[in-house]
Design an enzyme around this catalytic site. Structure first.
Site, PDB file in Angstrom:
ATOM      1  N   TYR A   1      13.204  -2.656   6.011  1.00  0.00           N
ATOM      2  CA  TYR A   1      13.876  -3.832   5.455  1.00  0.00           C
ATOM      3  C   TYR A   1      15.362  -3.530   5.214  1.00  0.00           C
ATOM      4  O   TYR A   1      15.857  -2.462   5.542  1.00  0.00           O
ATOM      5  CB  TYR A   1      13.149  -4.303   4.204  1.00  0.00           C
ATOM      6  CG  TYR A   1      11.758  -4.812   4.506  1.00  0.00           C
ATOM      7  CD1 TYR A   1      11.548  -5.817   5.452  1.00  0.00           C
ATOM      8  CD2 TYR A   1      10.631  -4.275   3.876  1.00  0.00           C
ATOM      9  CE1 TYR A   1      10.270  -6.276   5.752  1.00  0.00           C
ATOM     10  CE2 TYR A   1       9.353  -4.728   4.175  1.00  0.00           C
ATOM     11  CZ  TYR A   1       9.179  -5.724   5.120  1.00  0.00           C
ATOM     12  OH  TYR A   1       7.911  -6.179   5.416  1.00  0.00           O
TER      13      TYR A   1
ATOM     14  N   GLY B   1      -3.928   1.969  -2.627  1.00  0.00           N
ATOM     15  CA  GLY B   1      -3.682   0.593  -2.193  1.00  0.00           C
ATOM     16  C   GLY B   1      -4.924  -0.106  -1.701  1.00  0.00           C
ATOM     17  O   GLY B   1      -5.542  -0.906  -2.398  1.00  0.00           O
ATOM     18  N   ARG B   2      -5.313   0.200  -0.461  1.00  0.00           N
ATOM     19  CA  ARG B   2      -6.464  -0.474   0.138  1.00  0.00           C
ATOM     20  C   ARG B   2      -7.714  -0.318  -0.708  1.00  0.00           C
ATOM     21  O   ARG B   2      -8.510  -1.243  -0.857  1.00  0.00           O
ATOM     22  CB  ARG B   2      -6.693   0.080   1.551  1.00  0.00           C
ATOM     23  CG  ARG B   2      -5.528  -0.196   2.498  1.00  0.00           C
ATOM     24  CD  ARG B   2      -5.547   0.713   3.702  1.00  0.00           C
ATOM     25  NE  ARG B   2      -5.334   2.112   3.329  1.00  0.00           N
ATOM     26  CZ  ARG B   2      -5.187   3.097   4.207  1.00  0.00           C
ATOM     27  NH1 ARG B   2      -5.219   2.830   5.489  1.00  0.00           N
ATOM     28  NH2 ARG B   2      -4.998   4.332   3.798  1.00  0.00           N
TER      29      ARG B   2
ATOM     30  N   GLN C   1       8.463  -5.351  -7.354  1.00  0.00           N
ATOM     31  CA  GLN C   1       9.247  -4.876  -6.216  1.00  0.00           C
ATOM     32  C   GLN C   1      10.129  -6.009  -5.679  1.00  0.00           C
ATOM     33  O   GLN C   1       9.674  -7.144  -5.529  1.00  0.00           O
ATOM     34  CB  GLN C   1       8.342  -4.359  -5.100  1.00  0.00           C
ATOM     35  CG  GLN C   1       9.129  -3.642  -4.004  1.00  0.00           C
ATOM     36  CD  GLN C   1       8.282  -3.263  -2.814  1.00  0.00           C
ATOM     37  OE1 GLN C   1       7.829  -4.130  -2.082  1.00  0.00           O
ATOM     38  NE2 GLN C   1       8.066  -1.962  -2.615  1.00  0.00           N
TER      39      GLN C   1
ATOM     40  N   ARG D   1      11.803   2.836  -3.463  1.00  0.00           N
ATOM     41  CA  ARG D   1      10.846   3.195  -2.414  1.00  0.00           C
ATOM     42  C   ARG D   1      11.595   3.515  -1.132  1.00  0.00           C
ATOM     43  O   ARG D   1      12.504   2.784  -0.734  1.00  0.00           O
ATOM     44  CB  ARG D   1       9.848   2.061  -2.172  1.00  0.00           C
ATOM     45  CG  ARG D   1       8.623   2.522  -1.375  1.00  0.00           C
ATOM     46  CD  ARG D   1       7.593   1.429  -1.188  1.00  0.00           C
ATOM     47  NE  ARG D   1       6.259   2.001  -1.080  1.00  0.00           N
ATOM     48  CZ  ARG D   1       5.249   1.418  -0.428  1.00  0.00           C
ATOM     49  NH1 ARG D   1       5.426   0.258   0.164  1.00  0.00           N
ATOM     50  NH2 ARG D   1       4.069   1.996  -0.380  1.00  0.00           N
TER      51      ARG D   1
END
Length: 391
Positions: free
Chosen positions: A175, A319-320, A103, A227
């Site tokens: 972002y 993810g987690r 990424q 994304r």
């Protein structure tokens, strides 16, 4: 291998690349790079521990420009000097058929002059983010915008030459790519701002730059993902209608997948509480099979991932849960679901490759983080890491 779950079946992109299963590790910041942005040995060890089971591993975001750094311990792909570490990283992640996706991003106004060593952060416009202690960024000039677009292309070239299987453009989580799309952060009146078409221009030009690099340096098996965050709560801010129009355009671009970034995979609109249709299903209708989708957010158990895939979403990102149990996929494949770990103890950090910088980053994101074995009350680690999948 058990055939119980559809998420264990392979997926083949239109360019012919086959992903061995539908489980993805999303980009999760570990804040463990060297100060100059080089990949560290701790990072390599972490990725070595956690790769090999999932179909795709999306490496946590790297800045494409020196002024695009967003946090301490962030790796960089902004210079050829980082190539040795990038090559080691690609090789480390590409185990047992797992695809390594890097990424890339520019933080824009989601940085500060301390992180940038005295340099003022930049953005589409000189508008500070609505968060505590946010600095007002400097508005980018048109030549600077063009340079950042070129920087994304050069970062893609480095990813190709380092041996990655693809890149993911980070157009989410507030972002720079999202900042140009957002009417909150983009108040420009030139061709880079204003109406919806102009606010789409920067991310679309970045895609063109990336595609040019792929055509020049890679073969047609290189993967490019995007994304996106569906909404903002700021006023003015991104609303779902504009996002769906943007996604309709994205679906016809030279990209290979769309990654929808949310804290909960089945989340409904933040701004229209009367709308009870999950956003991911709205996105699916608009995309209309033109692109595969990755859904992320509180997907922990095999049943959670299966619900995603059975709903026609092509990939489920854990993810987690992948931090707590690096062998999640392997255990499911062997029919050993009862042995999957859904909690993490401080005594297990070393075996999981979670160093002190990574742990500090998690605590900074979540002041109420509880870990089994700490001096805080016992709690489920999953419930205390809400934002880590969105970095």
């Amino acid at each position: 291998m058990t055939e119980k779950y559809n998420f264990l079946k392979p997926y083949t992109f239109k360019n012919g690349v086959t992903i061995k299963n539908r489980i993805v590790i999303p980009p999760m910041t570990e804040a463990a790079a060297l100060e100059n942005g080089a990949v560290s040995q701790d990072e390599l060890r972490y990725f070595d521990i956690h790769t090999g089971g999932v179909g795709m591993f999306i490496i946590p975001t790297m800045n494409v420009s020196d002024d695009g750094k967003g946090f301490e311990g962030e790796p960089s792909v902004a210079d050829d000097k980082f190539m040795p570490g990038l090559k080691k990283l690609a090789s480390t992640v590409k185990q047992n058929g797992t695809k390594a996706i890097l990424q890339i991003f520019h933080a824009g106004r989601m940085s500060n002059s301390k992180i940038l060593r005295g340099v003022q952060p930049v953005s589409a416009s000189a508008v500070a983010a609505l968060r505590p202690n946010a600095e007002t960024p400097r508005e980018l000039t048109e030549p600077e915008i063009e340079q950042i677009i070129e920087d994304f292309g050069q970062a893609t070239r480095r990813a190709i030459q380092a041996g990655f299987d693809g890149i993911e453009l980070h157009g989410a989580n507030t972002y720079l790519m999202q900042q140009f799309f957002s009417p909150h952060s983009n108040r420009r009146t030139d061709k880079w701002g204003g109406n919806l078409e102009n606010r789409m221009r920067f991310p679309l030009e970045v895609i063109k730059s990336v595609h040019a690099a792929v055509e020049k340096y890679a073969d047609d098996k290189f993967i490019v993902g995007y994304r996106i965050s569906p909404e903002e709560i700021e006023e003015p801010g991104i609303r779902l209608d504009d996002t769906l129009k943007f996604i309709d355009v994205l679906a016809d671009q030279p990209i290979n997948y769309l990654h929808v970034s949310m804290g909960y995979a089945w989340r409904t609109s933040l701004n229209d509480k009367s709308d009870d249709e999950p956003i991911i299903l709205k996105v699916k209708k608009v995309v209309n099979d033109r692109l595969p989708l990755i859904s992320v957010g509180s997907i922990e158990k095999p049943a959670d991932a299966e619900k995603i895939v059975d709903s026609g979403i092509d990939f489920a990102a854990i993810g987690r849960e992948s931090i707590r149990d690096p062998k999640w996929v392997q255990k499911v494949e062997l029919g050993q679901e009862n042995s999957i770990r859904y909690q993490m103890s401080l005594t297990e950090l070393d075996e999981l490759g979670v160093n002190s910088a990574f742990l500090d980053f998690l605590y900074a994101l979540h002041a109420d983080l509880h870990l089994v074995g700490s001096d805080q009350p016992k709690d489920d680690f999953a419930e205390k890491l809400g934002g880590v999948e969105g970095n």
